[in-house]
Design a protein around this motif. Structure first.
Motif, PDB file in Angstrom:
ATOM      1  N   MET A  25       0.831  -1.204   0.000  1.00  0.00           N
ATOM      2  CA  MET A  25       0.000   0.000   0.000  1.00  0.00           C
ATOM      3  C   MET A  25       0.868   1.258   0.000  1.00  0.00           C
ATOM      4  O   MET A  25       1.982   1.258   0.505  1.00  0.00           O
ATOM      5  N   GLU A  26       0.301   2.338  -0.564  1.00  0.00           N
ATOM      6  CA  GLU A  26       0.954   3.654  -0.572  1.00  0.00           C
ATOM      7  C   GLU A  26       0.720   4.335   0.780  1.00  0.00           C
ATOM      8  O   GLU A  26      -0.067   3.872   1.599  1.00  0.00           O
ATOM      9  N   SER A  27       1.353   5.476   0.962  1.00  0.00           N
ATOM     10  CA  SER A  27       1.220   6.225   2.208  1.00  0.00           C
ATOM     11  C   SER A  27      -0.182   6.812   2.363  1.00  0.00           C
ATOM     12  O   SER A  27      -0.898   7.037   1.378  1.00  0.00           O
ATOM     13  N   LYS A  30      -0.425  10.177   0.442  1.00  0.00           N
ATOM     14  CA  LYS A  30      -0.625  10.043  -1.012  1.00  0.00           C
ATOM     15  C   LYS A  30      -2.076   9.618  -1.303  1.00  0.00           C
ATOM     16  O   LYS A  30      -2.709  10.109  -2.233  1.00  0.00           O
ATOM     17  N   ASN A  31      -2.594   8.704  -0.481  1.00  0.00           N
ATOM     18  CA  ASN A  31      -3.975   8.248  -0.623  1.00  0.00           C
ATOM     19  C   ASN A  31      -4.941   9.430  -0.490  1.00  0.00           C
ATOM     20  O   ASN A  31      -5.825   9.615  -1.334  1.00  0.00           O
ATOM     21  N   THR A  77      -9.121  -1.782  -2.909  1.00  0.00           N
ATOM     22  CA  THR A  77      -7.898  -1.062  -3.273  1.00  0.00           C
ATOM     23  C   THR A  77      -8.119  -0.318  -4.588  1.00  0.00           C
ATOM     24  O   THR A  77      -9.045  -0.618  -5.333  1.00  0.00           O
ATOM     25  N   PHE A  79      -5.706   1.997  -7.840  1.00  0.00           N
ATOM     26  CA  PHE A  79      -4.477   2.527  -8.421  1.00  0.00           C
ATOM     27  C   PHE A  79      -4.808   3.832  -9.126  1.00  0.00           C
ATOM     28  O   PHE A  79      -5.936   4.027  -9.598  1.00  0.00           O
ATOM     29  N   ARG A  81      -2.936   6.261 -12.182  1.00  0.00           N
ATOM     30  CA  ARG A  81      -1.831   6.444 -13.117  1.00  0.00           C
ATOM     31  C   ARG A  81      -2.129   7.638 -14.014  1.00  0.00           C
ATOM     32  O   ARG A  81      -3.278   7.897 -14.368  1.00  0.00           O
ATOM     33  N   LEU A 145      -5.290   3.274  -1.521  1.00  0.00           N
ATOM     34  CA  LEU A 145      -4.322   3.324  -2.623  1.00  0.00           C
ATOM     35  C   LEU A 145      -3.262   2.244  -2.495  1.00  0.00           C
ATOM     36  O   LEU A 145      -2.505   2.201  -1.532  1.00  0.00           O
ATOM     37  N   ARG A 147       0.160   0.247  -4.026  1.00  0.00           N
ATOM     38  CA  ARG A 147       1.410   0.653  -4.668  1.00  0.00           C
ATOM     39  C   ARG A 147       1.672  -0.158  -5.914  1.00  0.00           C
ATOM     40  O   ARG A 147       1.479  -1.281  -6.042  1.00  0.00           O
TER      41      ARG A 147
END
Length: 147
Positions: A25-27, A30-31, A77, A79, A81, A145, A147
């Motif tokens: 997972m992202e931070s 960032k989420n 979850t 993503f 981009r 979010l 990763r």
């Protein structure tokens, strides 16, 4: 005997599909930043791919944009981009081959794509569907979010 074996196989399938897969997972920062749904950078497109269902919880499914792996989804979850405007092919791993979705994108816009899991013969399959902005933002808001 055959009926008993089929029931056991079905129970095993349900157990496998109801576990819980995890992915990197992202931070939190960032989420939260991406859940504000910022306008993409100039002359670019934002693509959110989200999985807001717990069906197939034990399954991770690979997603790609133009044959480049974005990552593996798990339940709840998403993503994000940034891509160039124009046509793109999104793909998700399914039971026998990838399922694809074509997007013809316009600069300055965000696009929202739901990945859903469906029961299969041996393992669960997956499909992708573009959804309207309001529905997509609601789906992304209920997920985290990856990763």
């Amino acid at each position: 005997m055959y009926k008993k074996m089929m029931m056991c196989a079905a129970a095993l399938g349900i157990a496998l599909l109801s576990g819980c897969a995890s992915v990197p997972m992202e931070s939190v920062e960032k989420n939260q930043e991406l859940k504000a749904f910022p306008t993409p950078p100039e002359n670019q497109v934002g693509v959110y791919i989200f999985r807001d269902s717990v069906l197939g919880g034990a399954l991770k499914k690979t997603v790609k944009i133009d044959n480049e792996v974005v990552g593996e989804t798990a339940p709840n979850t998403y993503f994000y981009r940034v891509v160039s405007p124009g046509p793109h092919v999104l793909a998700t791993e399914s039971e026998f081959s990838d399922n694809t979705l074509s997007l013809n994108t316009v600069a300055g816009k965000n696009y929202y794509v739901r990945q859903s899991i469906k029961l299969g013969v041996f393992v669960g399959g997956a499909k992708l569907q573009e959804v309207p902005e309001a529905e997509g933002q609601k789906g992304v808001a209920s997920t985290e979010l990856a990763r």
